[in-house]
Design a protein around this motif. Structure first.
Motif, short mmCIF file in Angstrom:
data_model
loop_
_atom_site.label_atom_id
_atom_site.label_comp_id
_atom_site.label_asym_id
_atom_site.label_seq_id
_atom_site.Cartn_x
_atom_site.Cartn_y
_atom_site.Cartn_z
N MET A 123 0.70 -1.27 0.25
CA MET A 123 0.04 0.03 0.38
C MET A 123 0.44 1.22 0.04
N SER A 124 0.35 1.83 -0.66
CA SER A 124 1.43 3.34 -0.90
C SER A 124 0.95 4.43 0.03
N ASP A 125 1.60 4.80 0.56
CA ASP A 125 1.71 6.28 1.45
C ASP A 125 0.99 7.64 0.63
N PRO A 126 -0.18 7.46 1.01
CA PRO A 126 -0.49 8.76 0.38
C PRO A 126 -0.40 11.03 0.66
N ARG A 127 0.18 10.25 1.99
CA ARG A 127 0.80 11.86 2.14
C ARG A 127 1.83 12.51 1.70
N PRO A 128 2.69 13.39 1.46
CA PRO A 128 3.67 13.68 0.66
C PRO A 128 5.19 13.45 1.08
N ARG A 129 6.18 13.32 0.40
CA ARG A 129 6.80 12.63 0.46
C ARG A 129 7.99 13.93 1.58
N PRO A 130 8.36 14.05 3.06
CA PRO A 130 8.54 14.84 3.78
C PRO A 130 9.99 14.86 3.44
N GLN A 131 10.16 16.51 3.76
CA GLN A 131 10.78 17.43 3.01
C GLN A 131 11.93 17.59 4.02
N TYR A 132 13.28 17.96 3.80
CA TYR A 132 14.21 18.67 5.14
C TYR A 132 14.06 18.21 6.66
N GLY A 133 13.54 17.14 6.62
CA GLY A 133 13.59 16.36 7.65
C GLY A 133 12.07 16.42 8.69
N GLU A 134 11.61 16.58 7.90
CA GLU A 134 9.90 17.17 8.27
C GLU A 134 9.45 15.38 10.00
N TYR A 135 9.96 14.37 8.87
CA TYR A 135 9.42 13.02 9.83
C TYR A 135 10.86 12.14 10.12
N ALA A 136 12.00 12.94 9.98
CA ALA A 136 12.96 11.66 10.14
C ALA A 136 12.82 11.86 11.71
N THR A 137 14.11 10.42 12.34
CA THR A 137 14.20 10.02 13.67
C THR A 137 15.45 11.23 14.05
N PRO A 138 15.55 11.22 14.80
CA PRO A 138 16.77 11.16 15.52
C PRO A 138 18.89 10.62 14.84
N GLU A 139 17.63 9.40 14.74
CA GLU A 139 19.79 9.08 14.21
C GLU A 139 19.60 9.10 12.11
N GLU A 140 17.80 9.36 11.71
CA GLU A 140 18.28 9.25 10.40
C GLU A 140 18.79 11.19 10.21
N VAL A 141 18.60 12.11 11.28
CA VAL A 141 18.97 13.84 10.98
C VAL A 141 20.78 13.64 11.61
N ALA A 142 20.91 12.21 12.50
CA ALA A 142 22.06 12.58 11.93
C ALA A 142 23.18 11.69 11.43
N ALA A 143 22.84 10.84 10.65
CA ALA A 143 23.61 10.19 9.43
C ALA A 143 23.61 11.19 8.83
N LEU A 144 22.12 12.00 8.03
CA LEU A 144 22.38 13.01 7.24
C LEU A 144 23.56 14.21 6.98
N ARG A 145 23.45 14.73 8.55
CA ARG A 145 24.15 15.67 8.50
C ARG A 145 25.92 15.29 8.68
N GLY A 146 25.94 13.78 9.13
CA GLY A 146 27.32 13.31 8.64
C GLY A 146 27.96 12.87 10.28
N VAL A 147 27.28 13.06 11.65
CA VAL A 147 27.82 13.41 12.71
C VAL A 147 27.36 12.17 13.05
N PRO A 148 27.98 11.86 14.87
CA PRO A 148 27.43 10.31 15.69
C PRO A 148 26.00 11.30 16.06
N LEU A 149 25.41 9.92 16.60
CA LEU A 149 24.48 10.55 17.19
C LEU A 149 24.71 10.33 19.10
N GLU A 150 24.52 11.68 19.62
CA GLU A 150 24.73 11.75 20.84
C GLU A 150 23.64 11.35 21.65
#
Length: 179
Positions: free
Chosen positions: A1-28
């Motif tokens: 089933m596909s999600d009807p919501r638009p794809r999140p941009q700029y880390g709106e629904y990102a978890t802390p781990e995903e934000v840390a990975a995208l920034r290139g810094v280790p998770l504190e």
């Protein structure tokens, strides 16, 4: 089933781990809840290290106004002492000066009630002055607003004057018939 919501941009629904990975810094990791051991000498107790901050604005005037009001009360008690100790002639002199239409109090003779009333007023004045000075000292030493204490004592003193004078006048024979 596909999600009807638009794809999140700029880390709106990102978890802390995903934000840390995208920034290139280790998770504190969260900081430890235990405080580090003290390294210096033990701190002084709170009450001994408490120093009052310099007063600002109108609070700066509280101490001199309070002291002036207590001193005014002291002068008032000292000046009124002879009048209260010899209250009968004081009342007779005041009564002789009252002539308003049909009211003539010059014939009144004040007796024992006036003498006792004078002593009561003098004692009330002394007690209120001592109480006002003591409570004002306590409030000022604790950096609290204190100017209202001698003002309240003065107002209470005035109420006591009126009450005692009313009792003295109404216990004087001939007062009700004179008015």
């Amino acid at each position: 089933m596909s999600d009807p919501r638009p794809r999140p941009q700029y880390g709106e629904y990102a978890t802390p781990e995903e934000v840390a990975a995208l920034r290139g810094v280790p998770l504190e990791t969260p900081a430890s809840t235990t405080p580090p051991p003290p390294t210096g000498p033990p701190a002084a107790p709170r009450s001994a290290s408490r120093v009052a901050a310099p007063a600002k604005g109108w609070r700066r005037l509280d101490r001199p106004i309070t002291i002036a009001l207590v001193l005014f009360g002291l002068v008032n008690v000292i000046q009124s002492a002879p009048l209260f100790i010899d209250f009968v002639p004081t009342l007779e002199l005041a009564a002789k000066s009252v002539t308003y239409g049909p009211v003539d109090l010059s014939t009144l003779e004040f007796g024992e009630a006036a003498r006792v009333g004078g002593y009561v007023l003098f004692a009330i004045s002394i007690v209120l002055l001592v109480a006002a000075a003591g409570f004002s000292y306590l409030a000022l030493s604790r950096s609290r607003v204190a100017f209202w204490i001698p003002l309240t004592a003065g107002a209470l003193n005035l109420v006591c004057y009126v009450v005692v004078l009313g009792v003295v006048l109404y216990s004087t024979p001939g007062f009700l018939s004179a008015i």
